[in-house]
Design a protein around this motif. Structure first.
Motif, PDB file in Angstrom:
ATOM      1  N   SER A   1      -7.713  -6.454  -3.873  1.00 57.39           N
ATOM      2  CA  SER A   1      -8.217  -5.498  -4.855  1.00 57.39           C
ATOM      3  C   SER A   1      -9.497  -6.060  -5.487  1.00 57.39           C
ATOM      4  O   SER A   1      -9.637  -7.268  -5.674  1.00 57.39           O
TER       5      SER A   1
ATOM      6  N   ARG B   1       6.439  -6.211  -2.680  1.00 56.06           N
ATOM      7  CA  ARG B   1       5.729  -5.622  -3.820  1.00 56.06           C
ATOM      8  C   ARG B   1       5.914  -4.108  -3.763  1.00 56.06           C
ATOM      9  O   ARG B   1       5.539  -3.494  -2.767  1.00 56.06           O
TER      10      ARG B   1
ATOM     11  N   ARG C   1      -2.478  -3.412   7.000  1.00 58.29           N
ATOM     12  CA  ARG C   1      -2.251  -1.975   6.794  1.00 58.29           C
ATOM     13  C   ARG C   1      -3.415  -1.154   7.334  1.00 58.29           C
ATOM     14  O   ARG C   1      -4.521  -1.673   7.516  1.00 58.29           O
TER      15      ARG C   1
ATOM     16  N   SER D   1      -0.800  -0.858  -2.382  1.00 61.35           N
ATOM     17  CA  SER D   1       0.159  -0.548  -1.329  1.00 61.35           C
ATOM     18  C   SER D   1       1.493  -1.262  -1.546  1.00 61.35           C
ATOM     19  O   SER D   1       1.555  -2.306  -2.203  1.00 61.35           O
TER      20      SER D   1
ATOM     21  N   HIS E   1      -7.017  -5.120   6.870  1.00 57.97           N
ATOM     22  CA  HIS E   1      -7.051  -3.677   7.104  1.00 57.97           C
ATOM     23  C   HIS E   1      -7.576  -3.394   8.502  1.00 57.97           C
ATOM     24  O   HIS E   1      -8.625  -3.909   8.899  1.00 57.97           O
TER      25      HIS E   1
ATOM     26  N   THR F   1       2.085 -15.919   8.584  1.00 61.80           N
ATOM     27  CA  THR F   1       2.232 -14.461   8.643  1.00 61.80           C
ATOM     28  C   THR F   1       0.949 -13.795   8.157  1.00 61.80           C
ATOM     29  O   THR F   1       0.129 -14.419   7.475  1.00 61.80           O
TER      30      THR F   1
ATOM     31  N   THR G   1      -5.697   3.544  -2.417  1.00 60.08           N
ATOM     32  CA  THR G   1      -4.896   2.910  -3.474  1.00 60.08           C
ATOM     33  C   THR G   1      -5.792   2.420  -4.607  1.00 60.08           C
ATOM     34  O   THR G   1      -5.762   2.948  -5.708  1.00 60.08           O
TER      35      THR G   1
ATOM     36  N   LYS H   1       7.664 -16.368  -0.630  1.00 56.65           N
ATOM     37  CA  LYS H   1       7.293 -15.466   0.447  1.00 56.65           C
ATOM     38  C   LYS H   1       5.977 -14.762   0.200  1.00 56.65           C
ATOM     39  O   LYS H   1       5.207 -14.490   1.093  1.00 56.65           O
ATOM     40  N   SER H   2       5.739 -14.377  -1.017  1.00 57.37           N
ATOM     41  CA  SER H   2       4.516 -13.651  -1.319  1.00 57.37           C
ATOM     42  C   SER H   2       3.845 -14.322  -2.506  1.00 57.37           C
ATOM     43  O   SER H   2       4.084 -13.979  -3.654  1.00 57.37           O
TER      44      SER H   2
ATOM     45  N   ARG I   1      -9.659 -16.381  -7.218  1.00 55.29           N
ATOM     46  CA  ARG I   1      -8.266 -16.267  -6.777  1.00 55.29           C
ATOM     47  C   ARG I   1      -7.760 -17.588  -6.210  1.00 55.29           C
ATOM     48  O   ARG I   1      -8.461 -18.232  -5.443  1.00 55.29           O
TER      49      ARG I   1
ATOM     50  N   GLY J   1       1.313 -14.097  -3.923  1.00 51.38           N
ATOM     51  CA  GLY J   1       0.480 -13.325  -4.838  1.00 51.38           C
ATOM     52  C   GLY J   1       1.256 -12.687  -5.970  1.00 51.38           C
ATOM     53  O   GLY J   1       0.704 -11.952  -6.769  1.00 51.38           O
TER      54      GLY J   1
HETATM   55  O1  TXA Z   1      -3.455  -1.298  -1.797  1.00 53.08           O
HETATM   56  C1  TXA Z   1      -3.690  -2.479  -1.537  1.00 53.08           C
HETATM   57  O2  TXA Z   1      -2.865  -3.204  -0.973  1.00 53.08           O
HETATM   58  C2  TXA Z   1      -5.063  -3.026  -1.949  1.00 53.08           C
HETATM   59  C3  TXA Z   1      -6.134  -2.300  -1.138  1.00 53.08           C
HETATM   60  C4  TXA Z   1      -7.503  -2.856  -1.354  1.00 53.08           C
HETATM   61  O3  TXA Z   1      -5.787  -2.300   0.214  1.00 53.08           O
HETATM   62  N1  TXA Z   1      -5.113  -4.440  -1.744  1.00 53.08           N
HETATM   63  C5  TXA Z   1      -4.426  -5.312  -2.514  1.00 53.08           C
HETATM   64  O4  TXA Z   1      -4.668  -6.637  -2.196  1.00 53.08           O
HETATM   65  O5  TXA Z   1      -3.694  -4.982  -3.416  1.00 53.08           O
HETATM   66  P1  TXA Z   1      -4.281  -7.842  -3.150  1.00 53.08           P
HETATM   67  O6  TXA Z   1      -4.924  -9.018  -2.528  1.00 53.08           O
HETATM   68  O7  TXA Z   1      -4.665  -7.516  -4.536  1.00 53.08           O
HETATM   69  O8  TXA Z   1      -2.728  -7.974  -2.998  1.00 53.08           O
HETATM   70  C6  TXA Z   1      -2.199  -8.477  -1.794  1.00 53.08           C
HETATM   71  C7  TXA Z   1      -0.696  -8.661  -1.913  1.00 53.08           C
HETATM   72  C8  TXA Z   1      -0.343  -9.884  -2.716  1.00 53.08           C
HETATM   73  O9  TXA Z   1       0.817  -9.603  -3.490  1.00 53.08           O
HETATM   74  C9  TXA Z   1      -0.027 -10.904  -1.623  1.00 53.08           C
HETATM   75  O10 TXA Z   1       0.863 -11.910  -2.037  1.00 53.08           O
HETATM   76  C10 TXA Z   1       0.591 -10.033  -0.550  1.00 53.08           C
HETATM   77  O11 TXA Z   1      -0.176  -8.837  -0.607  1.00 53.08           O
HETATM   78  N2  TXA Z   1       0.425 -10.660   0.784  1.00 53.08           N
HETATM   79  C11 TXA Z   1      -0.697 -10.776   1.500  1.00 53.08           C
HETATM   80  N3  TXA Z   1      -0.464 -11.442   2.646  1.00 53.08           N
HETATM   81  C12 TXA Z   1       0.839 -11.765   2.645  1.00 53.08           C
HETATM   82  C13 TXA Z   1       1.696 -12.459   3.554  1.00 53.08           C
HETATM   83  N4  TXA Z   1       1.240 -12.976   4.672  1.00 53.08           N
HETATM   84  N5  TXA Z   1       2.986 -12.601   3.219  1.00 53.08           N
HETATM   85  C14 TXA Z   1       3.468 -12.064   2.070  1.00 53.08           C
HETATM   86  N6  TXA Z   1       2.721 -11.398   1.166  1.00 53.08           N
HETATM   87  C15 TXA Z   1       1.419 -11.256   1.449  1.00 53.08           C
END
Ligand code: TXA
Ligand code: MG
Length: 308
Positions: free
Chosen positions: A138, A190, A116, A176, A62, A112, A30, A217-218, A53, A220
């Motif tokens: 990312s 997302r 992936r 993803s 992962h 939670t 990705t 919930k998310s 962050r 991010g």
């Molecule tokens: O493709 C991808 O997902 C990439 C590659 C490196 O694997 N990673 C990525 O990570 O995009 P990041 O940190 O940029 O985005 C993570 C997303 C955020 O929107 C975050 O809120 C959501 O995943 N997320 C992570 N853990 C979560 C959880 N326990 N509950 C809900 N959302 C979660």
């Protein structure tokens, strides 16, 4: 640290850095990820610091196979077997109840965990060699453009990591799809590399459209995200000569022609935005792709890139 080719030897060296609590950049299919041991509180803290962050924004963990999900998640629902058979390894992230071995630092304080199995062979080799689940957001600074080519890693990130493994351009190009499996019904938090239509086909039923404030919930999901330095104007059609991304024949060097196919567009999205940003414009236009399901992830990123 400079960028190195992902030879077997360099992947081993990267795994040793991860085992010692360090941080490396790894390729995924990705986008590139800022990788560390997901069970190491200090290493995870370092990843948050490097990216700038907010602590409440959880990381994706992962693992190398669906069998390893049990190492990070408390219970594995049957539905995951079906989804994994179709989409893993690949750009689908599922949210499950976390195990105590995953620190709250990694999950932004949530009970939670997002997990992936990435499809990139170098990412898989690195996870196996490290012998631990790998947390990897990312590999960009907070709210900035994600990176799909090793040479586009921000020098400020390069300066802080133990190694950058070059895996070539990322094939998928958008992050993803994040699918929450902790509620009564699966829910897309997302949009991303796996389309809503493909998930619905496997589940055999439509997924509800969640209204935007899923922030609880998310955490991010910010309004401005994936953004270049310049301001982005979303338009139906860019003006003659105006810098930007277009579906038409370019009329100047500062226009980049984008593919009409959503997958090909996604693969070029971040590098094209970076190219325009590097030309130094304060503002550029981006022609919006059609409002159809297959463009959902690209439109989501473009909307966020254009938010102020
Ligand atoms: O493709 C991808 O997902 C990439 C590659 C490196 O694997 N990673 C990525 O990570 O995009 P990041 O940190 O940029 O985005 C993570 C997303 C955020 O929107 C975050 O809120 C959501 O995943 N997320 C992570 N853990 C979560 C959880 N326990 N509950 C809900 N959302 C979660
Ligand atoms: Mg990100």
């Amino acid at each position: 640290m400079s960028i190195v080719r992902a030879t077997t030897e360099n992947i081993r060296a990267a795994a040793r850095i991860i085992q010692a609590g360090g941080v490396v950049v790894m390729p995924t299919e990705t986008v590139y990820g800022l990788a560390c041991n997901a069970t190491d509180d200090k290493a995870v803290q370092r990843v948050f610091e490097i990216k700038g962050r907010p602590a409440a924004n959880p990381l994706i963990v992962h693992v190398a196979s669906v069998e390893e999900v049990g190492r990070v998640a408390e219970s594995v629902p049957d539905i995951l077997g079906v989804l994994a058979a179709r989409f893993w390894p690949g750009p689908l992230t599922v949210v499950l109840a976390k195990r105590p071995s995953i620190p709250y630092r990694t999950t932004g304080g949530l009970d939670t965990v997002a997990v992936r199995v990435p499809a990139h062979p170098i990412a898989l080799a690195l996870i196996r060699e490290s012998q631990c689940p790998i947390a990897a957001p990312s590999a960009n600074l907070f709210s900035e453009l994600s990176v799909t080519k090793a040479e586009n890693i921000d020098p400020r990130i390069e300066a802080e990591v133990g190694m950058i493994l070059d895996g070539g351009p990322c094939e998928v190009g958008v992050e993803s799809t994040v699918l929450d499996l902790t509620g009564e019904e699966p829910e897309i938090l997302r949009p991303g590399g796996v389309s809503r239509a493909d998930i619905q086909a496997v589940l055999g039923k439509p997924l509800g459209i969640v209204p935007p404030p899923t922030v609880r919930k998310s955490p991010g999901l910010y309004r401005r995200h994936y953004a270049p330095r310049a301001s982005v104007r979303l338009v139906d059609s860019i003006r003659p000569g105006e810098p930007g991304l277009t579906f038409q024949q370019p009329t100047s060097d500062s226009q980049i022609r984008m593919p009409l196919d959503p997958r090909a567009y996604a693969a070029n999205l971040y590098s094209s935005l970076k190219k325009l940003d590097d030309m130094g414009f304060d503002e550029f236009g981006v022609e919006l792709p059609p409002d159809t399901q297959e463009w959902e992830a690209v439109r989501d990123r473009l909307r966020k890139a254009s938010s102020t």
